[in-house]
Write an enzyme that holds these catalytic residues in place. Structure first.
Site, mmCIF file in Angstrom:
data_model
loop_
_atom_site.group_PDB
_atom_site.id
_atom_site.type_symbol
_atom_site.label_atom_id
_atom_site.label_comp_id
_atom_site.label_asym_id
_atom_site.label_seq_id
_atom_site.Cartn_x
_atom_site.Cartn_y
_atom_site.Cartn_z
ATOM 1 C CE1 TYR A 315 11.748 38.939 61.142
ATOM 2 C CE2 TYR A 315 10.291 40.267 59.801
ATOM 3 C CZ TYR A 315 11.400 40.154 60.608
ATOM 4 O OH TYR A 315 12.164 41.265 60.884
ATOM 5 C CB CYS A 316 8.788 38.392 64.259
ATOM 6 S SG CYS A 316 8.566 39.336 65.783
ATOM 7 C CG LEU A 317 3.111 37.460 66.782
ATOM 8 C CD1 LEU A 317 3.191 36.599 68.017
ATOM 9 C CD2 LEU A 317 2.414 38.772 67.095
ATOM 10 C CG LEU A 343 12.848 33.938 58.701
ATOM 11 C CD1 LEU A 343 12.466 34.879 57.553
ATOM 12 C CD2 LEU A 343 14.169 33.262 58.422
#
Length: 584
Positions: A315-317, A343
Protein backbone atom coordinates in the site's frame (compact mmCIF):
# COMPACT_ATOMS: atom_id res chain seq x y z
CA UNK A 1 45.63 28.22 -2.61
CA UNK A 2 44.26 24.75 -2.10
CA UNK A 3 41.15 23.59 -3.89
CA UNK A 4 38.35 22.84 -1.39
CA UNK A 5 38.61 19.16 -2.23
CA UNK A 6 42.24 19.20 -0.99
CA UNK A 7 41.37 20.68 2.40
CA UNK A 8 41.25 18.69 5.58
CA UNK A 9 38.04 16.57 5.31
CA UNK A 10 37.27 16.92 9.01
CA UNK A 11 37.58 20.71 8.80
CA UNK A 12 35.37 20.75 5.72
CA UNK A 13 32.78 18.64 7.54
CA UNK A 14 32.77 21.05 10.49
CA UNK A 15 32.31 24.05 8.21
CA UNK A 16 29.49 22.30 6.36
CA UNK A 17 27.84 21.58 9.69
CA UNK A 18 27.53 25.32 10.26
CA UNK A 19 25.60 25.63 7.00
CA UNK A 20 23.38 22.68 7.87
CA UNK A 21 22.64 24.07 11.32
CA UNK A 22 21.72 27.47 9.87
CA UNK A 23 19.29 25.96 7.35
CA UNK A 24 17.87 23.64 10.00
CA UNK A 25 17.18 26.64 12.22
CA UNK A 26 15.53 28.48 9.34
CA UNK A 27 13.31 25.48 8.59
CA UNK A 28 11.48 25.95 11.89
CA UNK A 29 10.14 29.26 10.58
CA UNK A 30 9.35 28.15 7.02
CA UNK A 31 7.43 24.90 7.68
CA UNK A 32 10.26 22.99 5.99
CA UNK A 33 9.87 24.89 2.70
CA UNK A 34 13.10 26.22 1.20
CA UNK A 35 12.82 30.01 0.80
CA UNK A 36 15.51 29.86 -1.89
CA UNK A 37 13.50 27.34 -3.90
CA UNK A 38 10.44 29.61 -3.70
CA UNK A 39 12.50 32.68 -4.58
CA UNK A 40 13.98 30.87 -7.59
CA UNK A 41 10.52 29.96 -8.86
CA UNK A 42 9.23 33.50 -8.34
CA UNK A 43 12.27 35.06 -10.04
CA UNK A 44 11.90 32.75 -13.03
CA UNK A 45 8.26 33.75 -13.43
CA UNK A 46 8.70 37.48 -12.68
CA UNK A 47 11.68 37.98 -14.98
CA UNK A 48 10.05 36.21 -17.90
CA UNK A 49 6.81 38.12 -17.36
CA UNK A 50 8.73 41.40 -17.15
CA UNK A 51 10.23 40.74 -20.59
CA UNK A 52 6.92 39.68 -22.18
CA UNK A 53 5.00 42.87 -23.07
CA UNK A 54 2.56 40.86 -25.14
CA UNK A 55 1.61 38.75 -22.11
CA UNK A 56 1.32 41.93 -20.01
CA UNK A 57 -1.07 43.51 -22.53
CA UNK A 58 -3.06 40.27 -22.59
CA UNK A 59 -3.41 40.38 -18.79
CA UNK A 60 -4.48 44.04 -18.90
CA UNK A 61 -7.09 43.16 -21.50
CA UNK A 62 -8.33 40.22 -19.43
CA UNK A 63 -8.57 42.41 -16.33
CA UNK A 64 -10.63 44.98 -18.24
CA UNK A 65 -12.97 42.33 -19.66
CA UNK A 66 -13.47 40.73 -16.26
CA UNK A 67 -14.23 44.12 -14.71
CA UNK A 68 -16.79 44.78 -17.44
CA UNK A 69 -18.38 41.34 -16.95
CA UNK A 70 -18.70 41.95 -13.22
CA UNK A 71 -20.10 45.47 -13.71
CA UNK A 72 -22.68 44.25 -16.25
CA UNK A 73 -23.65 41.36 -13.99
CA UNK A 74 -24.03 43.73 -11.01
CA UNK A 75 -26.31 46.01 -13.01
CA UNK A 76 -28.49 43.08 -14.11
CA UNK A 77 -29.01 41.55 -10.69
CA UNK A 78 -28.66 44.51 -8.33
CA UNK A 79 -31.35 44.41 -5.69
CA UNK A 80 -32.80 41.13 -6.95
CA UNK A 81 -33.81 38.50 -4.41
CA UNK A 82 -31.82 35.96 -6.35
CA UNK A 83 -28.91 36.44 -8.71
CA UNK A 84 -29.25 35.75 -12.39
CA UNK A 85 -26.91 33.30 -14.14
CA UNK A 86 -23.47 33.99 -12.66
CA UNK A 87 -20.80 35.46 -14.88
CA UNK A 88 -18.32 32.83 -13.68
CA UNK A 89 -18.89 29.37 -12.24
CA UNK A 90 -16.70 27.80 -9.55
CA UNK A 91 -14.55 24.84 -10.53
CA UNK A 92 -16.24 21.48 -10.20
CA UNK A 93 -14.30 20.60 -7.05
CA UNK A 94 -14.91 23.99 -5.40
CA UNK A 95 -17.87 23.60 -3.03
CA UNK A 96 -17.47 26.85 -1.10
CA UNK A 97 -20.16 28.86 -2.90
CA UNK A 98 -22.76 26.20 -3.70
CA UNK A 99 -25.29 27.24 -1.04
CA UNK A 100 -28.47 29.15 -1.86
CA UNK A 101 -27.46 32.07 0.37
CA UNK A 102 -24.46 32.80 -1.87
CA UNK A 103 -26.77 33.51 -4.81
CA UNK A 104 -28.37 36.55 -3.15
CA UNK A 105 -27.28 40.16 -3.16
CA UNK A 106 -24.62 41.28 -2.22
CA UNK A 107 -22.91 37.95 -1.59
CA UNK A 108 -23.31 36.89 -5.21
CA UNK A 109 -21.10 39.79 -6.33
CA UNK A 110 -18.64 39.19 -3.51
CA UNK A 111 -17.91 35.62 -4.48
CA UNK A 112 -18.12 36.37 -8.22
CA UNK A 113 -15.47 39.07 -7.88
CA UNK A 114 -13.30 36.64 -5.89
CA UNK A 115 -13.57 33.94 -8.56
CA UNK A 116 -12.81 36.41 -11.35
CA UNK A 117 -9.76 37.60 -9.41
CA UNK A 118 -8.71 33.99 -8.87
CA UNK A 119 -9.10 33.26 -12.57
CA UNK A 120 -7.04 36.32 -13.51
CA UNK A 121 -4.18 35.27 -11.25
CA UNK A 122 -4.27 31.81 -12.78
CA UNK A 123 -3.87 33.47 -16.18
CA UNK A 124 -1.06 35.65 -14.83
CA UNK A 125 0.95 32.80 -13.30
CA UNK A 126 0.59 30.33 -16.18
CA UNK A 127 1.38 30.46 -19.85
CA UNK A 128 4.40 32.78 -19.45
CA UNK A 129 6.79 31.67 -22.18
CA UNK A 130 10.17 30.47 -20.93
CA UNK A 131 9.20 29.62 -17.33
CA UNK A 132 10.00 26.03 -16.39
CA UNK A 133 7.03 23.81 -15.76
CA UNK A 134 7.95 23.21 -12.12
CA UNK A 135 8.43 26.91 -11.39
CA UNK A 136 5.13 27.72 -13.08
CA UNK A 137 3.34 25.14 -10.95
CA UNK A 138 4.94 26.48 -7.77
CA UNK A 139 4.04 30.11 -8.50
CA UNK A 140 0.47 29.19 -9.49
CA UNK A 141 0.11 27.01 -6.38
CA UNK A 142 1.40 29.69 -4.00
CA UNK A 143 -0.82 32.33 -5.61
CA UNK A 144 -3.80 30.03 -5.17
CA UNK A 145 -2.93 29.44 -1.51
CA UNK A 146 -2.68 33.20 -0.85
CA UNK A 147 -6.01 33.86 -2.59
CA UNK A 148 -7.71 31.03 -0.69
CA UNK A 149 -6.57 32.67 2.53
CA UNK A 150 -8.71 35.71 1.63
CA UNK A 151 -11.70 33.80 0.27
CA UNK A 152 -14.98 35.46 1.36
CA UNK A 153 -16.10 32.10 2.71
CA UNK A 154 -13.45 32.34 5.45
CA UNK A 155 -14.86 35.47 7.14
CA UNK A 156 -18.03 35.88 9.14
CA UNK A 157 -18.95 39.25 7.59
CA UNK A 158 -18.70 38.01 4.00
CA UNK A 159 -20.09 34.51 4.43
CA UNK A 160 -23.93 34.58 4.30
CA UNK A 161 -24.23 31.07 5.73
CA UNK A 162 -22.27 32.13 8.81
CA UNK A 163 -24.37 35.31 9.00
CA UNK A 164 -27.63 33.34 8.94
CA UNK A 165 -26.38 30.89 11.58
CA UNK A 166 -25.18 33.73 13.82
CA UNK A 167 -28.54 35.52 13.60
CA UNK A 168 -30.50 32.31 14.18
CA UNK A 169 -28.45 31.34 17.23
CA UNK A 170 -27.81 34.77 18.64
CA UNK A 171 -24.05 34.34 18.28
CA UNK A 172 -23.84 31.05 20.17
CA UNK A 173 -22.15 29.45 17.16
CA UNK A 174 -19.27 31.94 17.48
CA UNK A 175 -18.97 31.20 21.18
CA UNK A 176 -18.76 27.47 20.45
CA UNK A 177 -16.30 28.18 17.67
CA UNK A 178 -14.09 30.16 20.06
CA UNK A 179 -14.15 27.23 22.49
CA UNK A 180 -13.25 24.87 19.65
CA UNK A 181 -10.39 27.16 18.66
CA UNK A 182 -9.01 27.28 22.21
CA UNK A 183 -9.37 23.50 22.56
CA UNK A 184 -7.55 22.85 19.28
CA UNK A 185 -4.79 25.30 20.16
CA UNK A 186 -4.31 23.71 23.57
CA UNK A 187 -4.20 20.22 22.07
CA UNK A 188 -1.67 21.30 19.46
CA UNK A 189 0.58 22.99 22.01
CA UNK A 190 0.50 19.98 24.35
CA UNK A 191 0.91 17.38 21.59
CA UNK A 192 -2.48 15.78 22.24
CA UNK A 193 -4.58 14.20 19.52
CA UNK A 194 -7.49 16.11 17.89
CA UNK A 195 -10.85 16.29 19.63
CA UNK A 196 -12.81 13.07 19.35
CA UNK A 197 -9.85 10.85 18.48
CA UNK A 198 -9.68 9.66 22.09
CA UNK A 199 -12.85 7.68 21.37
CA UNK A 200 -10.79 5.37 19.17
CA UNK A 201 -8.30 3.17 20.97
CA UNK A 202 -5.89 0.88 19.13
CA UNK A 203 -6.55 -2.68 20.27
CA UNK A 204 -9.91 -1.76 21.81
CA UNK A 205 -12.23 -0.61 19.03
CA UNK A 206 -9.81 -0.22 16.10
CA UNK A 207 -7.10 -2.66 15.00
CA UNK A 208 -8.94 -5.43 16.83
CA UNK A 209 -8.69 -8.36 14.41
CA UNK A 210 -7.40 -11.23 16.55
CA UNK A 211 -3.89 -12.46 15.89
CA UNK A 212 -0.37 -12.83 17.23
CA UNK A 213 2.94 -11.09 16.75
CA UNK A 214 5.02 -14.01 15.47
CA UNK A 215 8.25 -12.20 14.60
CA UNK A 216 10.00 -9.02 15.69
CA UNK A 217 13.22 -7.24 14.77
CA UNK A 218 14.43 -3.67 15.30
CA UNK A 219 12.18 -2.36 12.52
CA UNK A 220 9.05 -4.54 12.24
CA UNK A 221 6.61 -6.72 14.07
CA UNK A 222 5.01 -9.38 11.89
CA UNK A 223 1.38 -10.04 12.82
CA UNK A 224 -0.28 -13.33 11.89
CA UNK A 225 -4.06 -13.07 12.05
CA UNK A 226 -6.22 -15.82 13.48
CA UNK A 227 -8.10 -17.76 10.76
CA UNK A 228 -11.88 -17.39 10.75
CA UNK A 229 -12.65 -20.30 8.40
CA UNK A 230 -12.16 -24.03 8.90
CA UNK A 231 -9.98 -24.27 5.79
CA UNK A 232 -7.78 -21.71 4.09
CA UNK A 233 -6.04 -21.20 0.80
CA UNK A 234 -2.48 -22.55 0.83
CA UNK A 235 -0.99 -19.23 -0.28
CA UNK A 236 -0.94 -16.65 2.52
CA UNK A 237 -1.22 -12.89 2.01
CA UNK A 238 1.56 -10.59 3.22
CA UNK A 239 0.48 -6.94 3.51
CA UNK A 240 3.20 -4.29 3.40
CA UNK A 241 1.68 -0.97 4.55
CA UNK A 242 3.35 2.40 4.20
CA UNK A 243 5.50 3.39 7.16
CA UNK A 244 4.48 7.01 6.71
CA UNK A 245 1.42 6.11 8.84
CA UNK A 246 0.40 3.29 11.20
CA UNK A 247 -0.48 -0.03 9.56
CA UNK A 248 -4.01 -0.32 10.88
CA UNK A 249 -5.70 1.67 8.12
CA UNK A 250 -6.18 -1.83 6.68
CA UNK A 251 -7.60 -3.06 9.99
CA UNK A 252 -9.77 -0.22 11.23
CA UNK A 253 -13.14 -1.01 12.77
CA UNK A 254 -14.46 -4.58 12.37
CA UNK A 255 -16.94 -3.54 9.68
CA UNK A 256 -14.35 -1.88 7.41
CA UNK A 257 -11.24 -3.98 8.04
CA UNK A 258 -9.59 -5.38 4.92
CA UNK A 259 -7.78 -7.88 7.16
CA UNK A 260 -11.04 -9.19 8.59
CA UNK A 261 -12.55 -9.36 5.10
CA UNK A 262 -9.65 -11.38 3.70
CA UNK A 263 -9.54 -13.82 6.61
CA UNK A 264 -13.30 -14.25 6.20
CA UNK A 265 -12.68 -15.27 2.58
CA UNK A 266 -10.34 -18.06 3.67
CA UNK A 267 -6.91 -16.44 3.49
CA UNK A 268 -4.11 -16.53 6.02
CA UNK A 269 -3.09 -12.90 6.44
CA UNK A 270 0.21 -11.52 7.69
CA UNK A 271 0.76 -7.82 8.29
CA UNK A 272 3.95 -5.82 8.78
CA UNK A 273 3.73 -3.29 11.60
CA UNK A 274 6.58 -0.79 11.26
CA UNK A 275 8.34 0.71 14.23
CA UNK A 276 7.84 4.45 14.66
CA UNK A 277 11.47 5.61 14.29
CA UNK A 278 13.23 8.09 16.55
CA UNK A 279 16.58 9.88 16.48
CA UNK A 280 18.46 6.62 17.09
CA UNK A 281 17.13 5.28 13.78
CA UNK A 282 18.42 8.19 11.69
CA UNK A 283 20.71 5.94 9.61
CA UNK A 284 18.07 3.40 8.57
CA UNK A 285 17.89 3.46 4.78
CA UNK A 286 15.68 2.07 2.04
CA UNK A 287 17.74 -1.11 1.93
CA UNK A 288 17.16 -1.64 5.67
CA UNK A 289 13.43 -1.35 5.11
CA UNK A 290 13.58 -3.87 2.27
CA UNK A 291 15.80 -6.34 4.09
CA UNK A 292 14.50 -6.06 7.66
CA UNK A 293 10.93 -5.53 6.47
CA UNK A 294 9.85 -7.50 3.43
CA UNK A 295 12.63 -10.08 3.16
CA UNK A 296 12.68 -11.08 6.84
CA UNK A 297 8.88 -11.18 6.86
CA UNK A 298 8.95 -13.59 3.90
CA UNK A 299 11.51 -15.74 5.72
CA UNK A 300 9.28 -15.91 8.80
CA UNK A 301 6.18 -16.72 6.73
CA UNK A 302 8.05 -19.53 5.00
CA UNK A 303 8.95 -21.04 8.36
CA UNK A 304 5.32 -20.84 9.51
CA UNK A 305 3.35 -21.64 6.38
CA UNK A 306 5.70 -24.00 4.57
CA UNK A 307 6.77 -23.91 0.92
CA UNK A 308 3.60 -22.33 -0.51
CA UNK A 309 4.18 -19.10 -2.38
CA UNK A 310 2.92 -15.75 -1.07
CA UNK A 311 0.37 -13.24 -2.37
CA UNK A 312 2.19 -9.99 -1.52
CA UNK A 313 0.23 -6.75 -1.16
CA UNK A 314 1.73 -3.27 -0.83
CA UNK A 315 0.00 0.00 0.00
CA UNK A 316 1.36 3.40 -1.07
CA UNK A 317 5.03 3.69 -0.08
CA UNK A 318 4.91 0.07 1.10
CA UNK A 319 3.88 -0.91 -2.41
CA UNK A 320 6.82 0.95 -3.94
CA UNK A 321 9.18 -0.91 -1.62
CA UNK A 322 7.43 -4.18 -2.46
CA UNK A 323 7.93 -3.49 -6.17
CA UNK A 324 11.65 -2.94 -5.54
CA UNK A 325 11.87 -6.15 -3.50
CA UNK A 326 9.92 -8.13 -6.12
CA UNK A 327 12.20 -6.90 -8.91
CA UNK A 328 15.28 -7.87 -6.90
CA UNK A 329 13.79 -11.29 -6.15
CA UNK A 330 13.04 -11.83 -9.84
CA UNK A 331 16.59 -10.81 -10.74
CA UNK A 332 18.08 -13.19 -8.18
CA UNK A 333 15.82 -16.17 -8.96
CA UNK A 334 13.82 -15.97 -5.70
CA UNK A 335 10.44 -17.46 -6.62
CA UNK A 336 8.54 -17.14 -3.33
CA UNK A 337 5.93 -14.73 -4.71
CA UNK A 338 2.69 -16.00 -6.23
CA UNK A 339 1.20 -12.61 -7.11
CA UNK A 340 1.57 -8.91 -6.39
CA UNK A 341 -1.14 -6.43 -5.43
CA UNK A 342 -0.31 -2.73 -5.39
CA UNK A 343 -2.73 -0.30 -3.72
CA UNK A 344 -2.30 3.38 -4.70
CA UNK A 345 1.35 2.68 -5.49
CA UNK A 346 3.68 4.65 -7.73
CA UNK A 347 6.69 3.16 -9.49
CA UNK A 348 7.23 5.95 -12.04
CA UNK A 349 7.45 9.39 -10.44
CA UNK A 350 7.47 11.69 -13.45
CA UNK A 351 3.83 12.67 -12.81
CA UNK A 352 3.56 12.16 -9.09
CA UNK A 353 1.08 14.95 -8.39
CA UNK A 354 1.41 18.33 -6.70
CA UNK A 355 4.08 17.03 -4.34
CA UNK A 356 6.50 17.14 -7.29
CA UNK A 357 6.36 20.94 -7.17
CA UNK A 358 8.65 20.83 -4.15
CA UNK A 359 11.02 18.13 -5.36
CA UNK A 360 14.21 19.75 -6.59
CA UNK A 361 17.81 20.00 -5.39
CA UNK A 362 17.25 23.22 -3.44
CA UNK A 363 14.21 21.92 -1.57
CA UNK A 364 15.66 18.46 -0.89
CA UNK A 365 18.93 19.81 0.50
CA UNK A 366 16.94 22.14 2.77
CA UNK A 367 14.75 19.26 3.93
CA UNK A 368 17.79 17.04 4.50
CA UNK A 369 19.40 19.67 6.70
CA UNK A 370 16.21 19.93 8.73
CA UNK A 371 16.13 16.14 9.20
CA UNK A 372 19.88 16.05 9.85
CA UNK A 373 19.38 18.18 12.96
CA UNK A 374 16.67 16.01 14.52
CA UNK A 375 17.36 12.63 12.87
CA UNK A 376 13.91 12.23 11.34
CA UNK A 377 11.06 14.04 9.64
CA UNK A 378 8.58 15.04 12.32
CA UNK A 379 4.93 14.02 12.20
CA UNK A 380 3.68 17.62 12.19
CA UNK A 381 5.96 18.51 9.28
CA UNK A 382 4.72 15.56 7.27
CA UNK A 383 1.02 16.10 7.95
CA UNK A 384 1.36 19.84 7.35
CA UNK A 385 2.64 19.23 3.83
CA UNK A 386 -0.38 17.13 2.88
CA UNK A 387 -2.77 19.61 4.49
CA UNK A 388 -1.35 22.43 2.37
CA UNK A 389 -1.83 20.35 -0.78
CA UNK A 390 -5.54 20.12 0.05
CA UNK A 391 -5.95 23.36 1.98
CA UNK A 392 -9.57 24.00 0.98
CA UNK A 393 -10.68 20.59 2.22
CA UNK A 394 -8.38 20.17 5.22
CA UNK A 395 -7.77 23.71 6.51
CA UNK A 396 -10.20 26.40 5.36
CA UNK A 397 -13.38 24.32 5.31
CA UNK A 398 -12.54 23.15 8.81
CA UNK A 399 -12.04 26.72 10.00
CA UNK A 400 -15.45 27.68 8.67
CA UNK A 401 -17.17 24.56 10.02
CA UNK A 402 -15.49 24.36 13.44
CA UNK A 403 -14.84 28.00 14.31
CA UNK A 404 -17.44 30.08 12.45
CA UNK A 405 -20.34 27.64 12.38
CA UNK A 406 -19.37 26.33 15.82
CA UNK A 407 -19.79 22.69 14.83
CA UNK A 408 -17.56 19.68 15.29
CA UNK A 409 -17.33 17.09 12.56
CA UNK A 410 -17.95 13.66 14.00
CA UNK A 411 -14.63 11.88 14.38
CA UNK A 412 -14.40 8.65 12.39
CA UNK A 413 -11.99 5.75 12.66
CA UNK A 414 -10.29 6.88 9.44
CA UNK A 415 -9.86 10.42 10.77
CA UNK A 416 -8.47 9.07 14.05
CA UNK A 417 -6.00 6.91 12.13
CA UNK A 418 -4.95 9.92 10.05
CA UNK A 419 -4.08 11.79 13.24
CA UNK A 420 -1.89 8.90 14.45
CA UNK A 421 1.12 9.91 12.38
CA UNK A 422 4.65 8.51 12.34
CA UNK A 423 8.13 9.89 11.79
CA UNK A 424 10.47 9.22 8.85
CA UNK A 425 14.19 8.37 9.36
CA UNK A 426 16.64 10.91 8.00
CA UNK A 427 18.52 8.56 5.68
CA UNK A 428 15.53 6.62 4.39
CA UNK A 429 13.45 9.68 3.58
CA UNK A 430 16.36 11.37 1.86
CA UNK A 431 17.04 8.26 -0.26
CA UNK A 432 13.36 7.86 -1.06
CA UNK A 433 12.93 11.44 -2.27
CA UNK A 434 16.22 11.55 -4.18
CA UNK A 435 16.34 8.13 -5.80
CA UNK A 436 12.65 7.82 -6.61
CA UNK A 437 11.08 11.28 -6.87
CA UNK A 438 14.05 13.35 -8.04
CA UNK A 439 16.01 10.77 -10.08
CA UNK A 440 13.17 8.35 -10.96
CA UNK A 441 15.82 5.63 -10.68
CA UNK A 442 13.41 2.68 -10.34
CA UNK A 443 11.50 3.41 -13.54
CA UNK A 444 14.71 4.11 -15.46
CA UNK A 445 16.56 0.95 -14.38
CA UNK A 446 19.11 2.73 -12.19
CA UNK A 447 17.92 1.65 -8.75
CA UNK A 448 20.65 -0.50 -7.18
CA UNK A 449 20.16 -3.44 -4.85
CA UNK A 450 23.62 -4.55 -3.87
CA UNK A 451 25.83 -3.44 -6.73
CA UNK A 452 23.37 -4.26 -9.52
CA UNK A 453 20.27 -2.45 -10.79
CA UNK A 454 16.78 -3.93 -10.64
CA UNK A 455 14.14 -3.73 -13.35
CA UNK A 456 10.38 -4.03 -12.91
CA UNK A 457 10.23 -5.72 -16.30
CA UNK A 458 11.86 -8.77 -14.69
CA UNK A 459 8.71 -9.42 -12.64
CA UNK A 460 6.73 -12.32 -14.09
CA UNK A 461 4.03 -12.94 -11.49
CA UNK A 462 0.55 -11.48 -12.17
CA UNK A 463 -0.15 -8.01 -10.79
CA UNK A 464 -3.37 -6.49 -9.42
CA UNK A 465 -2.99 -2.72 -9.55
CA UNK A 466 -5.41 -0.35 -7.76
CA UNK A 467 -5.71 3.39 -8.25
CA UNK A 468 -8.21 5.84 -6.78
CA UNK A 469 -9.98 8.55 -8.74
CA UNK A 470 -9.32 11.50 -6.40
CA UNK A 471 -5.86 10.57 -5.17
CA UNK A 472 -3.69 13.61 -4.39
CA UNK A 473 -0.76 11.51 -3.11
CA UNK A 474 -0.50 8.89 -5.87
CA UNK A 475 -2.56 10.18 -8.83
CA UNK A 476 -4.14 7.26 -10.62
CA UNK A 477 -2.58 8.12 -13.98
CA UNK A 478 0.81 7.95 -12.29
CA UNK A 479 -0.10 4.57 -10.76
CA UNK A 480 -1.24 3.44 -14.22
CA UNK A 481 2.28 3.98 -15.58
CA UNK A 482 3.21 0.57 -14.17
CA UNK A 483 1.85 -0.75 -17.48
CA UNK A 484 4.80 0.88 -19.25
CA UNK A 485 7.33 -0.80 -16.97
CA UNK A 486 5.86 -4.30 -16.61
CA UNK A 487 6.24 -7.39 -18.78
CA UNK A 488 3.60 -9.48 -17.07
CA UNK A 489 -0.16 -9.79 -16.73
CA UNK A 490 -1.58 -6.62 -15.15
CA UNK A 491 -5.15 -6.15 -13.95
CA UNK A 492 -5.84 -2.47 -13.33
CA UNK A 493 -8.72 -1.37 -11.11
CA UNK A 494 -9.73 2.25 -10.63
CA UNK A 495 -12.01 2.87 -7.66
CA UNK A 496 -13.91 5.93 -6.50
CA UNK A 497 -12.63 7.88 -3.53
CA UNK A 498 -9.28 9.31 -2.49
CA UNK A 499 -5.92 7.91 -1.44
CA UNK A 500 -7.17 6.48 1.85
CA UNK A 501 -10.97 6.39 1.66
CA UNK A 502 -10.88 4.75 -1.75
CA UNK A 503 -8.84 1.83 -0.39
CA UNK A 504 -11.04 1.44 2.69
CA UNK A 505 -14.03 0.32 0.63
CA UNK A 506 -15.93 -2.39 2.50
CA UNK A 507 -18.75 -4.16 0.58
CA UNK A 508 -21.52 -2.29 2.41
CA UNK A 509 -19.99 1.12 1.80
CA UNK A 510 -22.48 3.40 -0.01
CA UNK A 511 -21.77 5.22 -3.26
CA UNK A 512 -18.77 3.14 -4.28
CA UNK A 513 -17.94 2.13 -7.84
CA UNK A 514 -14.94 0.97 -9.84
CA UNK A 515 -13.62 0.11 -13.28
CA UNK A 516 -11.51 -2.98 -13.96
CA UNK A 517 -9.75 -4.46 -16.97
CA UNK A 518 -6.91 -6.96 -17.47
CA UNK A 519 -3.98 -6.75 -19.87
CA UNK A 520 -1.92 -9.78 -20.87
CA UNK A 521 1.84 -9.41 -20.88
CA UNK A 522 1.93 -9.26 -24.71
CA UNK A 523 -1.06 -6.94 -25.21
CA UNK A 524 -0.56 -3.49 -26.71
CA UNK A 525 -0.46 -0.49 -24.40
CA UNK A 526 -3.64 1.54 -23.90
CA UNK A 527 -3.34 5.10 -22.57
CA UNK A 528 -5.08 5.95 -19.28
CA UNK A 529 -7.68 8.30 -20.78
CA UNK A 530 -8.67 5.79 -23.45
CA UNK A 531 -8.76 3.04 -20.80
CA UNK A 532 -11.04 5.19 -18.63
CA UNK A 533 -13.45 5.95 -21.48
CA UNK A 534 -13.79 2.37 -22.69
CA UNK A 535 -13.90 0.53 -19.33
CA UNK A 536 -17.43 0.18 -17.91
CA UNK A 537 -18.34 1.23 -14.37
CA UNK A 538 -19.17 -1.47 -11.82
CA UNK A 539 -21.21 -0.41 -8.80
CA UNK A 540 -20.09 -1.42 -5.31
CA UNK A 541 -16.89 -2.18 -3.43
CA UNK A 542 -13.77 -3.39 -5.24
CA UNK A 543 -12.80 -5.81 -2.43
CA UNK A 544 -14.80 -8.74 -3.87
CA UNK A 545 -13.05 -8.20 -7.22
CA UNK A 546 -9.70 -8.57 -5.49
CA UNK A 547 -10.76 -11.82 -3.81
CA UNK A 548 -12.09 -13.20 -7.10
CA UNK A 549 -8.73 -12.40 -8.69
CA UNK A 550 -6.80 -14.03 -5.82
CA UNK A 551 -9.03 -17.12 -5.81
CA UNK A 552 -8.25 -17.72 -9.49
CA UNK A 553 -4.54 -17.79 -8.63
CA UNK A 554 -4.70 -19.82 -5.42
CA UNK A 555 -4.53 -23.52 -4.70
CA UNK A 556 -6.94 -25.94 -3.07
CA UNK A 557 -8.19 -25.52 0.47
CA UNK A 558 -6.17 -26.86 3.38
CA UNK A 559 -6.09 -26.71 7.17
CA UNK A 560 -4.87 -23.38 8.58
CA UNK A 561 -1.20 -23.17 9.57
CA UNK A 562 -0.18 -22.93 13.20
CA UNK A 563 0.12 -19.53 14.84
CA UNK A 564 3.86 -19.07 14.63
CA UNK A 565 6.33 -21.96 14.36
CA UNK A 566 7.53 -23.01 17.80
CA UNK A 567 9.82 -25.70 16.39
CA UNK A 568 11.67 -23.00 14.45
CA UNK A 569 11.85 -20.48 17.27
CA UNK A 570 8.90 -18.40 16.12
CA UNK A 571 6.77 -18.48 19.22
CA UNK A 572 3.97 -15.90 19.46
CA UNK A 573 5.42 -12.84 21.20
CA UNK A 574 2.33 -10.72 21.83
CA UNK A 575 -1.30 -10.46 20.91
CA UNK A 576 -2.18 -8.29 17.94
CA UNK A 577 -1.89 -5.38 17.38
CA UNK A 578 1.53 -5.70 19.05
CA UNK A 579 3.74 -3.10 20.69
CA UNK A 580 5.27 -1.08 17.84
CA UNK A 581 1.93 0.42 16.82
CA UNK A 582 1.46 1.76 20.36
CA UNK A 583 4.62 3.85 20.35
CA UNK A 584 4.30 7.57 19.80
Amino acid sequence: MLHPAQCDPSENTILQSYDKALRAMASHYTAGISPIALASAYADWALHLATAPGKQLELIEKAARKAMRLTTHAALCSGAAKAETPCIHPLRQDKRFKGEAWQKWPYNLIYQSFLLNQQWWHNATTGVRGVTRQHEEVVEFVARQILDLYSPSNFALTNPEVRDRTIAEGGKNLMRGWQNFIDDGTRLASGRNPAGSDNFKVGENIAVSPGKVVYRNRLIELIQYTPTTEKVRPEPILIVPAWIMKYYILDLSPDNSLVRYLTGQGYTVFMISWKNPDADDRDLGMEDYRRLGIMEALDAIGNINGPAKVHATGYCLGGTLLAIAAAAMARDGDKRLKSLTFLATQTDFTEAGELMMFINESQLSFLEDMMWEQGYLDTHQMSGTFQILRSNDLIWSRIVHDYLMGERAQMTDLMAWNADATRMPYRMHSEYLRRLFLQNALAEGRYLIGDRPVALSDIRVPVFLVGTERDHVAPWRSVYKFHLLADTEVTFLLTSGGHNAGIVSEPDHPRRHYRIAARAHDDCYIGPNVWFDQTPVVEGSWWPALVTWLDARSGKWRAPPSMGAAEKGLNPLDNAPGTYVMRE
